[in-house]
Design an enzyme around this catalytic site. Structure first.
Site, PDB file in Angstrom:
ATOM      1  N   GLU A 197       4.372  32.734 -32.858  1.00 26.35           N
ATOM      2  CA  GLU A 197       5.491  33.643 -32.564  1.00 26.35           C
ATOM      3  C   GLU A 197       5.960  33.535 -31.113  1.00 26.35           C
ATOM      4  OE1 GLU A 197       5.008  37.719 -33.882  1.00 26.35           O
ATOM      5  OE2 GLU A 197       6.830  38.323 -32.836  1.00 26.35           O
ATOM      6  N   LYS A 238       1.226  46.534 -34.964  1.00 26.64           N
ATOM      7  CA  LYS A 238       1.519  45.100 -35.097  1.00 26.64           C
ATOM      8  C   LYS A 238       1.769  44.525 -33.709  1.00 26.64           C
ATOM      9  CE  LYS A 238       3.878  41.184 -36.135  1.00 26.64           C
ATOM     10  NZ  LYS A 238       4.570  40.288 -35.179  1.00 26.64           N
ATOM     11  N   ASP A 255     -12.722  35.342 -37.124  1.00 25.97           N
ATOM     12  CA  ASP A 255     -12.185  35.712 -38.428  1.00 25.97           C
ATOM     13  C   ASP A 255     -11.079  36.757 -38.237  1.00 25.97           C
ATOM     14  OD1 ASP A 255     -11.777  36.890 -40.936  1.00 25.97           O
ATOM     15  OD2 ASP A 255     -13.842  36.551 -41.565  1.00 25.97           O
ATOM     16  N   HIS A 298      14.076  37.864 -27.792  1.00 27.72           N
ATOM     17  CA  HIS A 298      13.672  37.124 -28.976  1.00 27.72           C
ATOM     18  C   HIS A 298      14.698  36.076 -29.324  1.00 27.72           C
ATOM     19  CE1 HIS A 298      10.185  38.314 -31.351  1.00 27.72           C
ATOM     20  NE2 HIS A 298      10.206  39.410 -30.648  1.00 27.72           N
TER      21      HIS A 298
HETATM   22  P1  NAD Z   1     -23.877  32.841 -38.832  1.00 22.96           P
HETATM   23  O1  NAD Z   1     -24.780  33.333 -39.884  1.00 22.96           O
HETATM   24  O2  NAD Z   1     -23.396  31.435 -38.905  1.00 22.96           O
HETATM   25  O3  NAD Z   1     -24.534  33.045 -37.386  1.00 22.96           O
HETATM   26  C1  NAD Z   1     -25.299  34.167 -37.108  1.00 22.96           C
HETATM   27  C2  NAD Z   1     -26.752  33.762 -36.928  1.00 22.96           C
HETATM   28  O4  NAD Z   1     -26.878  32.932 -35.778  1.00 22.96           O
HETATM   29  C3  NAD Z   1     -27.626  34.964 -36.668  1.00 22.96           C
HETATM   30  O5  NAD Z   1     -28.065  35.497 -37.894  1.00 22.96           O
HETATM   31  C4  NAD Z   1     -28.765  34.373 -35.825  1.00 22.96           C
HETATM   32  O6  NAD Z   1     -29.827  33.951 -36.644  1.00 22.96           O
HETATM   33  C5  NAD Z   1     -28.146  33.129 -35.197  1.00 22.96           C
HETATM   34  N1  NAD Z   1     -27.909  33.266 -33.741  1.00 22.96           N
HETATM   35  C6  NAD Z   1     -28.111  32.296 -32.808  1.00 22.96           C
HETATM   36  N2  NAD Z   1     -27.776  32.718 -31.584  1.00 22.96           N
HETATM   37  C7  NAD Z   1     -27.347  33.984 -31.707  1.00 22.96           C
HETATM   38  C8  NAD Z   1     -26.848  34.963 -30.781  1.00 22.96           C
HETATM   39  N3  NAD Z   1     -26.762  34.725 -29.461  1.00 22.96           N
HETATM   40  N4  NAD Z   1     -26.476  36.154 -31.268  1.00 22.96           N
HETATM   41  C9  NAD Z   1     -26.562  36.427 -32.589  1.00 22.96           C
HETATM   42  N5  NAD Z   1     -27.019  35.550 -33.499  1.00 22.96           N
HETATM   43  C10 NAD Z   1     -27.415  34.331 -33.075  1.00 22.96           C
HETATM   44  O7  NAD Z   1     -22.543  33.698 -38.683  1.00 22.96           O
HETATM   45  P2  NAD Z   1     -22.236  35.269 -38.776  1.00 22.96           P
HETATM   46  O8  NAD Z   1     -21.654  35.667 -37.466  1.00 22.96           O
HETATM   47  O9  NAD Z   1     -23.372  36.058 -39.303  1.00 22.96           O
HETATM   48  O10 NAD Z   1     -21.059  35.270 -39.874  1.00 22.96           O
HETATM   49  C11 NAD Z   1     -19.748  34.984 -39.504  1.00 22.96           C
HETATM   50  C12 NAD Z   1     -19.010  34.296 -40.640  1.00 22.96           C
HETATM   51  O11 NAD Z   1     -19.076  35.079 -41.826  1.00 22.96           O
HETATM   52  C13 NAD Z   1     -17.559  34.146 -40.338  1.00 22.96           C
HETATM   53  O12 NAD Z   1     -17.202  32.806 -40.598  1.00 22.96           O
HETATM   54  C14 NAD Z   1     -16.872  35.069 -41.347  1.00 22.96           C
HETATM   55  O13 NAD Z   1     -15.591  34.582 -41.666  1.00 22.96           O
HETATM   56  C15 NAD Z   1     -17.817  35.022 -42.489  1.00 22.96           C
HETATM   57  N6  NAD Z   1     -17.801  36.108 -43.486  1.00 22.96           N
HETATM   58  C16 NAD Z   1     -17.063  37.245 -43.351  1.00 22.96           C
HETATM   59  C17 NAD Z   1     -17.100  38.248 -44.298  1.00 22.96           C
HETATM   60  C18 NAD Z   1     -16.310  39.513 -44.078  1.00 22.96           C
HETATM   61  O14 NAD Z   1     -15.759  39.711 -43.006  1.00 22.96           O
HETATM   62  N7  NAD Z   1     -16.208  40.428 -45.047  1.00 22.96           N
HETATM   63  C19 NAD Z   1     -17.922  38.098 -45.422  1.00 22.96           C
HETATM   64  C20 NAD Z   1     -18.688  36.926 -45.555  1.00 22.96           C
HETATM   65  C21 NAD Z   1     -18.639  35.942 -44.569  1.00 22.96           C
END
Ligand code: NAD
Length: 424
Positions: free
Chosen positions: A82, A260, A276, A374
Site C-alpha cells: 500500500e 485498520k 503470522d 493517496h
Molecule cells: P516453533 O515450535 O517452531 O518454535 C518454538 C520452539 O522453539 C519452542 O517450543 C522451543 O522449544 C524452541 N526455542 C528455541 N529457542 C527459543 C527461544 N529463545 N524462545 C522460545 N522458544 C525457543 O514455533 P512456535 O512459535 O511455537 O509456532 C509458531 C508457528 O505456529 C507459526 O508459524 C504460526 O503460523 C503457527 N501456528 C499458528 C496457529 C494459530 O495462530 N492459531 C496455529 C498453529 C500453528
C-alpha cells in the site's frame, strides 16, 4: 552511532537508501540480497515452507525513518503493497521524535492454550478437580518442551472456565505459558495435546479441541508518545484529532477503519519479520471488542501543554524463532535491521509503529483528507498499468492526471499516447 533521522529520503535513489540503512543499522550491504528478486527466497526454500508451491509473491520492502524508541534510534523494515504507509509512519515518527520519541513496555510473552471438555456431568466440581491437579498438569506440560523451560519459559499457571454454549456447558482448561522468543503456537499446541487425555480423565469428560487461543490478552505490547501541537499544525488540529479518536472509541463503523489505520503499520512489520499476520490481526480485533462492543485500540488525549498524547496497548504474538522467522532470508534481514534480541522488544517496536501510523492517518483525516496524498501515489500505479515505462513517463502521466483530478486508466492511456506522439 545509529541515527534514524533521515531528511530528504524521497529524493534518494534505491542505492543511496541502502547505503544509509547500512550506515544506520546492523545491516551490511550483503544483507540486501535477501530482498533482491534475483536472490531472495528461492523456489526451493518456498517449496519447504508450504504445500503445492508454484511460485513466490514479492511484496515491496521499505523502511520507516525517524523512530526513537526508549531513547534508541531504529530503522524499521516494513513490507506492504500500500502506497503512503511507510512515508506516513516516518512522518509521525519525526513529529514524536521532537518530544522524545516513543516509550514502550510489554507484559511477559504469555500465550494461552485451551482444552475443551464435553459431556462433563458436574462442571463446577470438575473445575475444582482440575485446579487440585494443577502441579501435575504443569509438570507434564513442561516435560513436552525442556528447551523452552531451560530458556526460562514454560507453563506459569492454569485457568478453568465454564463456557455456557448453545449445546451444553463446556469445561475449558487454559494453559498459561511463557513462550519467551517464540510466537508460541506450536509450543503450546504440543503441550495441550499431550495433556488432553489426562485432563479429560480428571474432569470426567471427553477432550475435543486442544489449541492455542489467538486472543493473546496476556501478551500485551504498549507504546505512547507526545506529538507537539505546533508540529501537528496547531492546537485546533489536536482538538480535531481528539474528536476523530473519540468517534472511533464510540462508533464501531469508525473504529474498524481507525484500527485498520494502525494495522497498516503493525502488519507491515509483522509481515517483514516473517511473523503470522493472521494471528496478530485476530489478537488485535479480539482485544478491540473485549468490552462487548468493538472499539478503537489507540487512545488520544490533549495534555496540559495542549499537545497530543497518543497511546496504544495491543496483544502482540510475534516471535524471533519458529515459523517462517528463521527460514525466510528476508525475515532474518528485517530482524537484523531492527537490532532486537527478544520477541518482546520486537513486539514493542511494532506497537510504536502502529501508534505512529494511526497518528499520521488521523492527522491527514482531520486536515486535508486522504485522497490528495493517496492520489499522487495511486496515479503512478495507474500510469504504470497504462503502459508508462520510464521514470519520466510515469511522473509526467501521474502529474497530469493529478492536476486534472482525473486519475483513471483511460486518461492515463490518452496522456501517454499524447506524450509519445509529441516525442516527449
Ligand atoms: P516453533 O515450535 O517452531 O518454535 C518454538 C520452539 O522453539 C519452542 O517450543 C522451543 O522449544 C524452541 N526455542 C528455541 N529457542 C527459543 C527461544 N529463545 N524462545 C522460545 N522458544 C525457543 O514455533 P512456535 O512459535 O511455537 O509456532 C509458531 C508457528 O505456529 C507459526 O508459524 C504460526 O503460523 C503457527 N501456528 C499458528 C496457529 C494459530 O495462530 N492459531 C496455529 C498453529 C500453528
Amino acid at each position: 552511532m545509529v541515527n534514524s533521522r533521515i531528511p530528504g529520503l524521497k529524493d534518494l535513489t534505491l542505492e543511496e537508501r541502502r547505503e544509509i540503512v547500512a550506515a544506520n543499522s546492523p545491516l551490511e550491504s550483503a544483507d540486501f540480497a535477501a530482498w533482491d528478486p534475483a536472490t531472495a527466497l528461492t523456489l526451493d526454500q518456498a517449496d519447504h515452507m508450504i504445500e503445492n508451491v508454484v511460485g513466490v509473491l514479492p511484496i515491496p520492502v521499505g523502511f520507516a525513518a525517524n523512530f526513537t524508541i526508549n531513547g534508541r534510534d531504529v530503522l524499521v523494515p516494513m513490507a506492504t503493497e500500500e502506497p503512503s504507509v511507510v512515508a506516513a509512519a516516518s512522518n509521525a515518527a519525526r513529529i514524536a521524535r521532537a518530544s522524545g520519541g516513543f516509550t514502550t513496555s510489554s507484559s511477559d510473552p504469555i500465550m494461552r492454550a485451551q482444552i475443551q471438555l464435553v459431556d462433563v456431568a458436574d462442571p463446577e466440581a470438575a473445575r475444582l478437580r482440575l485446579f487440585e491437579a494443577r502441579d501435575e498438569l504443569i509438570a507434564t506440560a513442561n516435560e513436552q518442551d525442556p528447551m523452552l523451560v531451560t530458556l526460562g519459559g514454560g507453563v506459569r499457571d492454569i485457568e478453568v472456565q465454564l463456557v455456557e454454549a448453545r449445546t451444553q456447558t463446556y469445561v475449558v482448561l487454559h494453559l498459561i505459558v511463557d513462550v519467551r522468543d517464540a510466537m508460541g503456537a506450536n509450543a503450546v499446541n504440543t503441550m495441550a495435546e499431550a495433556l488432553a487425555e489426562r485432563v479429560g480423565e480428571i474432569a470426567q469428560g471427553r477432550a475435543i479441541l486442544r489449541i492455542l487461543s489467538n486472543k493473546a490478552d496476556l501478551r500485551l505490547a504498549r507504546a505512547r508518545a507526545v506529538f507537539s501541537a505546533e508540529q501537528l499544525g496547531g492546537e485546533h488540529i489536536v482538538d480535531d484529532i481528539v474528536h476523530a479518536a473519540a468517534l472511533a472509541e464510540a462508533d464501531p463503523y469508525r473504529a474498524a477503519t481507525h484500527n485498520k489505520g494502525a494495522t497498516n503499520g503493525i502488519i507491515a512489520v509483522v509481515l517483514a519479520t516473517g511473523n503470522d499476520t493472521r494471528a496478530v490481526e485476530a489478537g488485535i480485533h479480539s482485544h478491540a471488542v473485549r468490552d462487548g462492543r468493538y472499539s478503537s485500540l489507540t487512545k488520544f488525549e490533549k495534555d496540559a501543554n495542549g499537545d497530543l498524547v497518543a497511546s496504544l496497548e495491543v496483544p502482540m504474538a510475534v516471535g524471533l524463532v519458529g515459523g517462517a522467522t528463521k527460514v525466510h532470508p528476508g525475515a532474518q534481514a528485517a530482524v537484523k535491521m531492527l537490532g532486537v534480541t527478544t520477541a518482546s522488544e520486537l513486539a514493542e517496536v511494532i506497537a510504536a509503529v502502529g501508534l505512529a501510523q494511526n497518528v499520521a492517518g488521523l492527522r491527514v483525516l482531520a486536515t486535508e483528507g486522504v485522497q490528495r496524498g493517496h492520489m499522487s501515489l495511486h496515479a503512478r500505479n495507474v500510469a504504470v498499468s497504462a503502459g508508462a515505462t520510464t521514470p519520466e513517463e510515469i511522473t509526467a502521466v501521474a502529474t497530469r492526471m493529478v492536476s486534472e483530478k482525473a486519475v483513471r486508466a483511460e486518461r492515463a492511456a490518452e496522456i501517454l499516447e499524447e506524450l509519445r506522439r509529441d516525442g516527449r
